[in-house]
Scaffold this motif. Sequence first.
Motif, PDB file in Angstrom:
ATOM      1  N   GLU A 121       0.805  -1.018  -0.133  1.00 43.83           N
ATOM      2  CA  GLU A 121       0.124  -0.121  -0.163  1.00 43.83           C
ATOM      3  C   GLU A 121       0.660   1.434   0.007  1.00 43.83           C
ATOM      4  N   ASN A 122       1.947   0.916   0.291  1.00 41.60           N
ATOM      5  CA  ASN A 122       3.109   2.374   0.488  1.00 41.60           C
ATOM      6  C   ASN A 122       4.084   2.116  -0.930  1.00 41.60           C
ATOM      7  N   PHE A 123       4.121   1.385  -1.733  1.00 41.76           N
ATOM      8  CA  PHE A 123       4.808   1.165  -2.967  1.00 41.76           C
ATOM      9  C   PHE A 123       4.542   2.468  -3.630  1.00 41.76           C
ATOM     10  N   SER A 124       5.990   2.991  -4.146  1.00 43.63           N
ATOM     11  CA  SER A 124       5.443   3.886  -5.366  1.00 43.63           C
ATOM     12  C   SER A 124       6.029   3.505  -6.759  1.00 43.63           C
TER      13      SER A 124
ATOM     14  N   VAL B 271       8.273  -0.424  -9.838  1.00 42.91           N
ATOM     15  CA  VAL B 271       7.834  -0.436  -8.416  1.00 42.91           C
ATOM     16  C   VAL B 271       8.818  -0.663  -7.355  1.00 42.91           C
ATOM     17  N   CYS B 272       8.678   0.466  -6.211  1.00 42.73           N
ATOM     18  CA  CYS B 272       9.812   0.501  -5.199  1.00 42.73           C
ATOM     19  C   CYS B 272       9.146   0.449  -4.052  1.00 42.73           C
ATOM     20  N   ASN B 273       9.481  -0.388  -2.857  1.00 40.81           N
ATOM     21  CA  ASN B 273       9.208  -0.227  -1.757  1.00 40.81           C
ATOM     22  C   ASN B 273       9.990   0.719  -0.879  1.00 40.81           C
ATOM     23  N   GLN B 274       9.502   0.951   0.657  1.00 41.74           N
ATOM     24  CA  GLN B 274       9.955   2.072   1.394  1.00 41.74           C
ATOM     25  C   GLN B 274      11.481   1.705   1.597  1.00 41.74           C
ATOM     26  N   TYR B 275      11.883   0.542   1.495  1.00 39.82           N
ATOM     27  CA  TYR B 275      13.365   0.143   1.770  1.00 39.82           C
ATOM     28  C   TYR B 275      14.235   0.357   0.559  1.00 39.82           C
ATOM     29  N   GLY B 276      13.642   0.751  -0.404  1.00 38.60           N
ATOM     30  CA  GLY B 276      14.553   0.903  -1.831  1.00 38.60           C
ATOM     31  C   GLY B 276      14.571  -0.281  -2.761  1.00 38.60           C
TER      32      GLY B 276
END
Length: 391
Positions: free
Chosen positions: A218-221, A256-261
């Motif tokens: 839900e927080n992916f960029s 697609v990227c998560n909060q950890y890179g």
Amino acid sequence: MVTQSSIKEWNQLELGAGGIQDFGLKLLHKSLVENGVSVIASQLDIVMKNRIQYLRYNELMPSPVLCIKIGKDIKIVGYFDFEESEDELDIDYEVQTAPYFTTKPSPLAVDLSQSATLTCAAVAADSDVKYKWAIGSRSFPSKVTGINTKRLVIPDVRSSDDNTYTCTISNEFGTLTSNPAQLTVTGLPEVTVDPPNQSVEVTQTVTFTTTVNGVGKENFSYQWRHNGVDIDDMTGSNLTILSAAENSSGLYSCTVCNQYGDWTTSNDSKLDVKPCFVTHPMDVTVNTNESVTLKCDAKGASKYEWRREGGVIRDDVEGKDTNTLVINKILSSDAGEYYCVASINGHNPIESSKALVVVNNTGSSKPDVVYIYDDTSANENSDQQYYCVIQ
């Protein structure tokens, strides 16, 4: 009672990957003598169950020999004195060996941001065992604990922790390293459904959608790309082109990227943008020798080509590579179905509807002379004959 102090000879036992801890051995002396060759102590509660320990009576060596069997090899541990009058032979002693594993590290799968624990255990008789963990070919990050213990703890795992881990055990008698155990970090960004290939006409709306999975999705960029170049302000899970243009054709992908890179990219999806006919050629009926104009128009088209169903268009016809076809002094042989092919620089061609051209020989128009020829069979003394073919 026979104790370790009564051992005449003690050979150091080198077992490599195996060994035994302290244990008590009790065999009836009478049974030992009667059997003569060997008495297997299978009832003993030994740490390593796959090892066979027994006493062997050797005629060349009057005293029984305490042995341990490893595979096909028999190692002499020591031999002992005892009196034949004794009813029982009680031996209490310990063997010092290199360490061996009782628990080896196993493969493990852990979700991103969770804690991972790898475990190993070892024993060695009458000796402390030292532990040392290793990760692949690099050093441990500072967050890892238990590097020199039985239990390795990796808190808050990241994609960089996805690796192989080994545990090395050692003491003064030897060293042994486990097989690598794979730690798999799950829950990383993953594209589960790639956007499909699409084909649209100029000015139509097109939408690309990608489906993803992973911890914290839900927080992916998101970042969409066209032919490998970032599209400004296209950072959602969907990409919408409200009015497709000629230059909208190409390959589209989404990163697609998560909060950890941690990131991943979808497979390329192809968009074909085709011209769109707004004007189709119309049916027409004319008389021979008149002129005919057929016209078409397509949005987004940069190239036109006129064709005739089941035939060819005369060389002297004008505008065959434009949106307007002009046939001057039409012949009956020009009758037929005509249509236009529009494309974007030769790509993604589309065809117009067919226009029927009807040519009449009636009316005030003069006959059309197709060709004239003479009869070459006549000789010079006879009358010359000429033939004329008209339509």
